[in-house]
Write an enzyme that holds these catalytic residues in place. Structure first.
Site, PDB file in Angstrom:
ATOM      1  CB  CYS A  30       4.342   2.305 -12.525  1.00  0.00           C
ATOM      2  SG  CYS A  30       5.446   2.079 -11.328  1.00  0.00           S
ATOM      3  CB  ALA A  76      -1.018  -0.139   1.180  1.00  0.00           C
TER       4      ALA A  76
HETATM    5  C1  SAM Z   1       4.415  -0.053  -6.147  1.00  0.00           C
HETATM    6  S1  SAM Z   1       4.683   0.131  -4.271  1.00  0.00           S
HETATM    7  C2  SAM Z   1       2.890   0.611  -3.883  1.00  0.00           C
HETATM    8  C3  SAM Z   1       2.400   1.997  -4.232  1.00  0.00           C
HETATM    9  C4  SAM Z   1       1.259   2.200  -3.655  1.00  0.00           C
HETATM   10  N1  SAM Z   1       0.106   1.469  -4.020  1.00  0.00           N
HETATM   11  C5  SAM Z   1       0.776   3.826  -3.930  1.00  0.00           C
HETATM   12  O1  SAM Z   1      -0.413   3.645  -4.738  1.00  0.00           O
HETATM   13  O2  SAM Z   1       1.074   4.802  -3.166  1.00  0.00           O
HETATM   14  C6  SAM Z   1       5.029  -1.303  -3.927  1.00  0.00           C
HETATM   15  C7  SAM Z   1       4.991  -1.349  -2.328  1.00  0.00           C
HETATM   16  O3  SAM Z   1       4.909  -2.826  -1.890  1.00  0.00           O
HETATM   17  C8  SAM Z   1       5.703  -2.986  -1.005  1.00  0.00           C
HETATM   18  N2  SAM Z   1       6.008  -4.413  -0.726  1.00  0.00           N
HETATM   19  C9  SAM Z   1       6.729  -5.120  -1.099  1.00  0.00           C
HETATM   20  N3  SAM Z   1       6.936  -6.611  -1.037  1.00  0.00           N
HETATM   21  C10 SAM Z   1       5.770  -6.431  -0.092  1.00  0.00           C
HETATM   22  C11 SAM Z   1       5.187  -7.623   0.682  1.00  0.00           C
HETATM   23  N4  SAM Z   1       5.673  -8.738   0.582  1.00  0.00           N
HETATM   24  N5  SAM Z   1       4.256  -7.291   1.496  1.00  0.00           N
HETATM   25  C12 SAM Z   1       3.602  -5.865   1.618  1.00  0.00           C
HETATM   26  N6  SAM Z   1       4.157  -4.920   0.782  1.00  0.00           N
HETATM   27  C13 SAM Z   1       5.257  -5.245   0.084  1.00  0.00           C
HETATM   28  C14 SAM Z   1       6.916  -1.887  -0.863  1.00  0.00           C
HETATM   29  O4  SAM Z   1       7.414  -1.673   0.125  1.00  0.00           O
HETATM   30  C15 SAM Z   1       6.347  -1.113  -1.648  1.00  0.00           C
HETATM   31  O5  SAM Z   1       5.756   0.080  -0.684  1.00  0.00           O
END
Ligand code: SAM
Length: 470
Positions: free
Chosen positions: A359, A235
């Protein structure tokens, strides 16, 4: 004198033509002349880029005591250099406060100039192309204000409201202080590309969210009704979560997970500013969240926007160096996680609708991940045929892939993006039918051009949160 202060004073001398870099560096009493020389040379090389980023981020306006040359050296170190050598001393906390904004402005400059590497920004003017016409999209946060009030506020500030756009061409042709309502997404305003609203009082008060149109698609297409329970699986930093909360009108529940404590902390601030009160944040690995946990028994909607290569977004490249051109190994690792996350999400027992988005422009992270999930769940989930008029569709790598959406500066006047909407084929008898079928976003009634009512006095601070404002 410390490295940065010395570099700033040498840079000031060079830029005011009081001598050559070499002469000034050697004249200084700084011990590590080589390091100082490299820093001044590089900062000067990127001088115009740094000026543009510092100006659009409003750094000198916000930090009145920071001198321009020192700001340039520090921003160079932060964005383009090796990070703060020796810790950055007292400047680090100051720059940390502006880090996100500075990174976003550098990313925006790259989008505008249609380049992906920092080096390419050095070419004069870079490549003015369609990406330089990507408008500034502004989502009106309906938890705090209304579309009509926001439009009125801008009109009273001298902006000219042109009504709802009828096509992308209207957005492409926007100039000066004109703005439009997006033809597709309700509550999304469109301003000319160069419009800077970071210091706008409505933005600072959380009434406006500066969010690219493509990044508004996931929540809009998930479309949870008020009262629904939603999981936002990956998130942070939370723009999509705040969008979901607005759609829910703060009624219902969002379970938001992220692994990164720092990003979650920024997210908490963002959500508080946006007036979100229906969200539970958890620093947790989404893959470890148990679908059989009773807390999630009512979750019918999941938004999965996992970490990706960011190949569609220069902003992501800044956060994860080298992301613009992901190596095969990196792509494989990312796609592996994305597949596991999507398969896991589809095991939540009450799930009816899921949006998967990235993205990234890479097929491995997009169509391939969706195809894998559909193959794993034959007859249980299918792609929902959303936005039939959207011009850029998924790569035709499997039957139905055309239901996926892609986005790019050239085709949709947005950043590069991918979205797929999966829906459950059979509705379990325990789930009420009416709740299971979520509608597509429908444009709300466009405010008339003529002002209907005085909502926020010109120059006044925006109102604080108003409950039930939609
Ligand atoms: C693309 S970003 C999300 C952007 C967000 N949805 C927004 O609109 O602001 C991906 C996020 O996934 C998190 N992430 C990566 N692996 C994860 C996991 N196993 N469980 C939860 N979050 C995770 C990362 O820390 C990062 O903040």
């Amino acid at each position: 004198m410390a490295l940065y202060a010395t570099a700033a004073s040498v840079l000031a001398g060079v830029e005011s033509r009081r001598g050559s870099i070499k002469g000034l560096v050697y004249a200084s009493s700084f011990q590590n002349v080589k390091q100082l020389y490299a820093l001044v040379c590089e900062t000067q090389r990127y001088s115009a880029v740094l000026d543009a980023v510092i100006a659009s981020a409003g750094l000198l306006r916000a930090e009145k005591k920071l001198r321009p040359h020192l700001a340039k050296v520090l921003v160079y170190e932060l964005l383009l250099g090796k990070g703060f050598r020796g810790g950055g001393g007292r400047w680090k906390p100051l720059l940390d406060r502006h880090q996100a904004r500075l990174k976003a402005e550098l990313a925006r400059l790259k989008v505008q100039r249609r380049v992906s590497r920092n080096e390419d920004l050095l070419q004069v003017g870079s490549r003015p192309g369609t990406a330089s016409q990507v408008p500034r999209f502004v989502r009106v946060n309906t938890l705090k204000t209304s579309l009509v009030d926001a439009v009125d506020y801008f009109k009273r500030q001298g902006f000219s409201y042109q009504g709802r756009a009828s096509s992308l061409e209207d957005a492409r042709a926007l100039r000066g202080r004109c703005f439009l309502l997006d033809p597709l997404l309700p509550e999304l305003l469109v301003f000319p590309a160069q419009t800077d609203l970071h210091d706008h009082p409505l933005y600072r008060a959380g009434h406006l969210i500066l969010q690219d149109k493509a990044s508004c698609l996931p929540a809009a297409l998930l479309a949870p009704p008020p009262g629904a329970h939603v999981i936002d699986a990956c998130a942070a930093p939370g723009n999509k979560t705040s969008h979901l909360a607005a759609l829910l009108q703060n009624q219902g529940k969002i379970f938001a997970f992220d692994l990164d404590a720092g990003r979650l902390a920024s997210m908490a601030t963002l959500l508080a500013r946006a007036g979100v009160s229906c969200c539970e944040l958890a620093e947790e690995d989404f893959l470890a969240v148990s679908p059989s946990d009773q807390r999630y028994r009512r979750v019918q909607y999941i938004l999965l926007d996992p970490s990706c290569s960011g190949s569609g977004m220069p902003a992501r490249q800044l956060e994860e160096p080298g992301a613009g051109t992901p190596s095969k190994a990196r792509l494989q690792a990312l796609a592996g996680f994305q597949q596991r996350a999507l398969r896991h999400a589809l095991t939540f027992p009450s799930l009816q609708r899921l949006v998967y988005s990235t993205c990234s422009l890479c097929q491995e992270e997009n169509e391939d991940v969706v195809r894998d999930a559909l193959q794993q769940n034959p007859g249980t989930f299918r792609l929902a045929p959303v936005l039939p008029s959207w011009p850029h569709r998924g790569l035709g790598t499997f039957p139905g892939a055309e239901y996926c959406l892609r986005a790019s500066p050239e085709t949709t006047l947005t950043g590069g993006f991918f979205v797929a909407v999966l829906e459950r084929v059979e509705v379990p008898s325990s789930v009420p039918q009416a709740e299971a079928a979520a509608p597509e976003p429908t444009p709300s009634a466009a405010p008339r051009r003529k002002r209907r009512r005085q909502a926020v006095a010109p120059g006044a601070q925006p109102r604080t949160q108003q409950k039930g404002k939609r």
